[in-house]
Design a protein around this motif. Structure first.
Motif, mmCIF file in Angstrom:
data_model
loop_
_atom_site.group_PDB
_atom_site.id
_atom_site.type_symbol
_atom_site.label_atom_id
_atom_site.label_comp_id
_atom_site.label_asym_id
_atom_site.label_seq_id
_atom_site.Cartn_x
_atom_site.Cartn_y
_atom_site.Cartn_z
ATOM 1 N N PRO A 99 0.832 -1.212 0.000
ATOM 2 C CA PRO A 99 0.000 0.000 0.000
ATOM 3 C C PRO A 99 0.868 1.264 0.000
ATOM 4 O O PRO A 99 2.074 1.194 0.248
ATOM 5 C CB PRO A 99 -0.768 -0.127 1.322
ATOM 6 N N ASP A 100 0.255 2.382 -0.249
ATOM 7 C CA ASP A 100 0.961 3.670 -0.182
ATOM 8 C C ASP A 100 1.567 3.865 1.205
ATOM 9 O O ASP A 100 1.020 3.386 2.198
ATOM 10 C CB ASP A 100 -0.030 4.827 -0.433
ATOM 11 N N GLY A 101 2.688 4.554 1.237
ATOM 12 C CA GLY A 101 3.310 4.850 2.527
ATOM 13 C C GLY A 101 4.358 3.838 2.935
ATOM 14 O O GLY A 101 5.015 4.009 3.955
ATOM 15 N N VAL A 102 4.502 2.762 2.152
ATOM 16 C CA VAL A 102 5.550 1.783 2.421
ATOM 17 C C VAL A 102 6.692 2.028 1.427
ATOM 18 O O VAL A 102 6.435 2.154 0.223
ATOM 19 C CB VAL A 102 5.020 0.335 2.283
ATOM 20 N N ALA A 103 7.914 2.120 1.913
ATOM 21 C CA ALA A 103 9.074 2.367 1.034
ATOM 22 C C ALA A 103 10.106 1.268 1.246
ATOM 23 O O ALA A 103 10.109 0.600 2.277
ATOM 24 C CB ALA A 103 9.683 3.730 1.358
ATOM 25 N N TRP A 104 10.971 1.072 0.262
ATOM 26 C CA TRP A 104 11.996 0.037 0.395
ATOM 27 C C TRP A 104 13.234 0.416 -0.398
ATOM 28 O O TRP A 104 13.174 1.268 -1.291
ATOM 29 C CB TRP A 104 11.463 -1.331 -0.051
ATOM 30 N N THR A 105 14.356 -0.225 -0.040
ATOM 31 C CA THR A 105 15.615 0.034 -0.736
ATOM 32 C C THR A 105 15.697 -0.819 -2.004
ATOM 33 O O THR A 105 14.969 -1.811 -2.143
ATOM 34 C CB THR A 105 16.817 -0.298 0.177
ATOM 35 N N ARG A 106 16.608 -0.450 -2.929
ATOM 36 C CA ARG A 106 16.808 -1.191 -4.182
ATOM 37 C C ARG A 106 18.275 -1.597 -4.275
ATOM 38 O O ARG A 106 19.094 -0.886 -4.839
ATOM 39 C CB ARG A 106 16.400 -0.320 -5.373
ATOM 40 N N PRO A 107 18.597 -2.755 -3.675
ATOM 41 C CA PRO A 107 20.015 -3.164 -3.557
ATOM 42 C C PRO A 107 20.654 -3.438 -4.927
ATOM 43 O O PRO A 107 19.990 -3.911 -5.853
ATOM 44 C CB PRO A 107 19.953 -4.458 -2.752
ATOM 45 N N ALA A 108 21.940 -3.164 -5.023
ATOM 46 C CA ALA A 108 22.709 -3.493 -6.224
ATOM 47 C C ALA A 108 23.479 -4.797 -6.051
ATOM 48 O O ALA A 108 24.324 -5.155 -6.871
ATOM 49 C CB ALA A 108 23.671 -2.346 -6.541
#
Lengths: 408, 408
Positions: free
Chosen positions: A317-326
């Motif tokens: 849902p909106d309001g959830v964020a996450w990292t994008r690992p390399a």
């Protein structure tokens, strides 16, 4: 004579042991291992990434041709050909590492323990990223330091948030620059340059923990801190993520004046690391197929990471964020502020999915609305199902907290 | 900006590391490993006692049928079937040991480290036999105790030489009751009874280190301190002398209140002991041939011990005395008072034979005219030649000191 039985709790423990707290995480990880649970919790390599057949062939070969070497007492420094192979692999570009700078350890967890033992007195200032690797906090905490947290952002720790006074008085700064556990973030080249410049000015010792550096999805990681400031860095490496954790083979690279002490601490700790597993690591590292083995793991984790990112985008849902690992094995989720991930854990478990609440990854100030996911262990189907379940648990929590907020 | 290189020796080490002394013994053992030297120095099991073929078959079987178990992360307590098999073996007579009381360690050296870490603060009183096992002193010394030496004689440590005050204030007493390293002596049943009675009165914790107990030449060892006072003993065991030291598999048995802390220390030290080698130890321990394997080692060491005793009687000059072990790997030689065994070491090396000077085996007060010999590693021919050479070195020293004394 009336011989009374000794009462319970009668021994005086060392201060450090009195301060040891039972790990709630241990219990949590046990629950996560239930077969009905899809686990994104423990940082276990994919069972499909373990080079079982090659290890079996290597074990047979070693026990046919070098059995006494593998089974007798060995040098505390480690098996010389393994130390040479590690030094060779770390020598890239202008950096020249010698086998004499390598100490083989019983996993890199032991390297953390040895570094802490040699450098930390009760009350010593120790700098750690926040969030940071839980196992490092556990190892360091045994020697009763005063932790100081170094803030981080998407490009890793923030060198300009370190005060000169802290850098000059701290015994060490602990960092995982590549695909950090728990966030998956990488310390940018700019930050590495800035950090090393300040280290040269202040004399701070950097402990660079790099268990995931080989798990880069494409291209290269930035140069290691070791290569940039070899005289100011203790560098830790591990075969747990690229060969097998059950071997318990890791290593450290240290300046000579520290190596003398680290070696003595190693000898007092367990005499030496298992001869057989050191030879297994050496056999795999040097058999010519190691790089294609690494490529296969990288492709697997890259695909599983991409799938988890796709599912997060699809279900969260909106309001959830996450990292994008390399690279690496982990990503870090930030929830809306009203959700405490330790409560969410209970809900998620009921839906059949597990993660690690983010509070575990802080030396001092936990951030309750965060959590760590690993995409390395689960299968693609489990990743899709598990993320959908996790999203359901978060949505339910959001509805509940929304209702609570709406009530006057 | 002028970026100066950091000076050497700039890091502040922990107090415990500042106190660590470089081990002269390490250098000495390296010399003893030269192929032209007959070594009675290092406590290495005979290469002929290593069950190589059975370990190779077991490794193949484990990596075929339980590869993920052996290679993945495992529980810090250890591999459950191994803990069960150890508990079963320790449960004799009226003693009942449960698997939950067993913690598998990376060799029993790690058990010493964990016990010391959990129990010793800087300045804590710690009681040790004198002479005592060097590796224990190294492990304990890291945590900066105040050692107190307990005198011994042919029947082991002398309980009536322990003061009530010492026993009440000490954190622990460390002892090897069976075929002690370095002396080969065994603590008599009477002494065990007397020690345990005083432990019950004073609440002292006993650390019973028993790596050699299975190497009894005939009959049985006296009952373990663990069996006599399970609530007051941490018992350490090892597979290094009965299977292979290179596996690095040992264990400890501890009362529950200590186990909680020891387990946390274990987890912070190296997460867990190697999964593969724990399974190898378990396979050998339970395959039905273990007792005949033990019998073969006992017969070998008994014969080699008898041979060394015969050679000592044949070659040694008057004034040299030695112990007569009933098991284990070591015997202890007392020289005429004017001979310092560290000087004798140099002479002996020139004649092609090595031992360990006795001064290494004392926490505080070295006794210079003693030395340790192991009869486990060398072949019968080497034992005969080596003892003859050692006797020659002693005779030459005696002639020299006699001459010196004669000069007015």
């Amino acid at each position: 004579m009336d011989r009374h039985l000794p009462p319970a709790g009668r021994w005086q423990l060392a201060m450090r042991a009195q301060r040891m707290k039972p790990s709630s995480l241990r219990e949590l990880l046990k629950v996560a291992e239930r077969p009905d649970i899809i686990s994104f919790a423990g940082g276990l390599p994919s069972p499909y990434a373990l080079p079982v057949e090659r290890l079996r062939a290597a074990a047979d070969d070693i026990l046919r041709h070098d059995a006494t070497g593998a089974l007798q007492y060995g040098p505390s420094e480690g098996y010389t050909p393994l130390r040479e192979a590690i030094a060779e692999r770390l020598s890239t570009g202008g950096t020249r590492i010698n086998a004499s700078q390598i100490l083989v350890t019983t996993g890199s967890q032991q390297a953390l323990d040895l570094v802490a033992r040699v450098l930390i007195d009760p009350g010593s200032r120790v700098l750690v990223e926040t969030p940071t690797y839980l196992g490092a906090v556990q190892a360091l905490a045994q020697y009763e330091p005063a932790f100081e947290e170094v803030p981080t952002d998407a490009a890793g720790l923030l060198p300009d948030r370190l005060s000169d006074a802290s850098m000059r008085s701290a015994r060490l700064l602990y960092t995982q620059p590549n695909f950090q556990n728990p966030t998956g973030r990488t310390l940018s080249l700019e930050r590495r340059i800035a950090l090393v410049a300040r280290v040269h000015d202040t004399g701070l010792l950097l402990v660079e923990d790099d268990p995931y550096g080989e798990l880069v999805y494409s291209g290269h990681t930035p140069p290691s801190l070791l290569s940039m400031a070899p005289e100011s860095v203790v560098h830790l490496g591990s075969f747990s993520k690229v060969i097998a954790p059950g071997l318990r083979v890791g290593y450290l690279v240290a300046p000579e004046e520290l190596m003398v002490k680290l070696l003595q601490a190693k000898q007092a700790s367990d005499l030496h690391t298992t001869g057989l597993t050191q030879r297994l690591a050496h056999a795999l590292l040097t058999d010519g197929d190691y790089d294609s083995h690494l490529t296969a793991i990288r492709l697997r984790y890259r695909a599983q990471c991409a799938l988890m990112l796709k599912c997060l985008a699809q279900y969260m849902p909106d309001g959830v964020a996450w990292t994008r690992p390399a690279g690496g094995m982990f990503l870090w989720v930030t929830l809306p502020e009203q959700i405490d991930s330790s409560h969410l854990f209970e809900d998620a478990l009921k839906l059949g999915v597990a993660f690690i609440p983010g509070a575990s990854f802080h030396a001092i100030s936990p951030q309750a609305n965060t959590l760590r996911l690993t995409f390395a262990t689960a299968t693609p189907t489990e990743i899709e199902t598990g993320i959908a379940r996790l999203a359901d648990a978060i949505k339910a929590r959001l509805r509940e907290t929304a209702v609570c907020v709406a009530v006057p």
